[in-house]
Scaffold this active site. Sequence first.
Site, PDB file in Angstrom:
ATOM      1  CB  CYS A 224      35.968  11.895  28.721  1.00  0.00           C
ATOM      2  SG  CYS A 224      36.446  11.586  26.658  1.00  0.00           S
TER       3      CYS A 224
ATOM      4  CB  CYS B 188      33.887   4.989  25.099  1.00  0.00           C
ATOM      5  SG  CYS B 188      34.457   6.114  23.298  1.00  0.00           S
TER       6      CYS B 188
ATOM      7  CB  CYS C 227      35.674   4.869  28.667  1.00  0.00           C
ATOM      8  SG  CYS C 227      37.035   5.751  29.109  1.00  0.00           S
TER       9      CYS C 227
ATOM     10  CB  CYS D 194      51.656   4.653  27.288  1.00  0.00           C
ATOM     11  SG  CYS D 194      52.615   3.187  27.501  1.00  0.00           S
TER      12      CYS D 194
ATOM     13  CB  CYS E 221      54.066   5.664  23.261  1.00  0.00           C
ATOM     14  SG  CYS E 221      52.370   4.982  22.448  1.00  0.00           S
TER      15      CYS E 221
ATOM     16  CB  CYS F  32      50.750   1.915  19.901  1.00  0.00           C
ATOM     17  SG  CYS F  32      50.050   0.768  21.098  1.00  0.00           S
TER      18      CYS F  32
ATOM     19  NE  ARG G 280      52.653  -1.877  25.235  1.00  0.00           N
ATOM     20  CZ  ARG G 280      51.795  -1.516  23.962  1.00  0.00           C
ATOM     21  NH1 ARG G 280      51.561  -0.487  23.850  1.00  0.00           N
ATOM     22  NH2 ARG G 280      53.755  -0.521  22.898  1.00  0.00           N
TER      23      ARG G 280
END
Length: 441
Positions: free
Chosen positions: A65, A69, A72, A109, A142, A202, A272
Amino acid sequence: MDLLNTLVDKGLRRELPTREEALAVLATSDDDVLDVVAAAGRVRRQWFGRRVKLNYLVNLKSGLCPEDCSYCSQRLGSRADILKYTWLKPDEASRAAAAGLAGGAKRVCLVASGRGPTDRDVDRVSRTIKAIKDENEGVEVCACLGLLSDGQAERLRDAGADAYNHNLNTSEATYGEITTTHTYADRVDTVRKAHAAGLSPCSGLIAGMGETDEDLVDVVLALRALDPDSVPVNFLIPMEGTPLAQEWHLTPQRCLRVLAMVRFVCPDVEVRIAGGREVHLRTLQPLALHLANSIFLGDYLTSEGQAGQADLDMIADAGFEVEGSDEVTLPGHRSRASGPGCGPAAGSAEDAGCGSHAGSAGDAGCGSHTGGGCGSHAGAGCGSPGDGGADAVCGTVPVTASGEAGTGAAVPASGKVPGEARTDLVAVRRRGAGTDIAPNA
């Protein structure tokens, strides 16, 4: 306790608590944690009974990526020893999803690391959605692909996606300290795009990245203003090789208070328990089912969860039941008549029960929707990313300036001191999607 009686009454009426009331929940002592759980549990049962919805993550593209962040494990510059692979083919993703569905999952997901999808990526994910739905009647799908460009949410909806995940993660005031390659406003914009396109929104948070109690309350109030149908609560997994690798401050009691606060602020929304529940709640996981009505089954994006059968046993032993594929998740005033039980709330903001769809941050009591932000990150992983460090992963409640993180300073029975790294609790995922080894579901 007058506070808890007030919050129960408000939750049963779908009334927004004050910011001070939400903060007071986080400030309660460990001695009162069972009272807090019992009170929030009344609100949870009012709107969701004793049902627990199971969700299953499929990491379509792991690592690599370009975003930064801090939480992460898939971030730019991460030294975490995670699986790295490019896009799974639709049939590979469908096989990975089948394992979770066989274990009782109702929603799949689909997560991909990166800032956001290209149009070619949307085509690729659309084929994957079709492959999964062709093989599994009634399954909810999702997508969690990062920041969306104009028209992409509509294309995913037309391909059969039911929902879209994009977490706010932390407060607007804190976001710039966590991520510099996106803004908070970017994240809010993507949630709104998904909602406007008719996808079930979400969006959730990560607790424990050095934020204050005020930051936690502000991000939850901001979420209520955005009115998502589901709010994933992640507890940071401080993965070795990431900037937050030393953020080990959460206790099981602190996690329970965070979940209770979320339930009181968003009483009729699918809450969740996402990444980090095994790491931070540990043996108190069954108590968390009295607060949340949804969990992830099996492994996360880049870290391992507990065995799927252990999840099922825990649910049964705690007196709860797995939500069936034919049951509607959301209360009637929120669910879409034609949807699979996950659609966006219809009607006025009052009917929505968790804030107005277009409510401003000011309405949410947390300032304007501008500021820091973050992209897709598998971490966002449908709210789960308990993948150590992935967007999905989530929080480690920090100690406040007074030294009281609502957790107490006593050394736990394990002999580990709060803040000390717990490498014994984190295992990098080496099975399932992207490997030739059977998944843990």
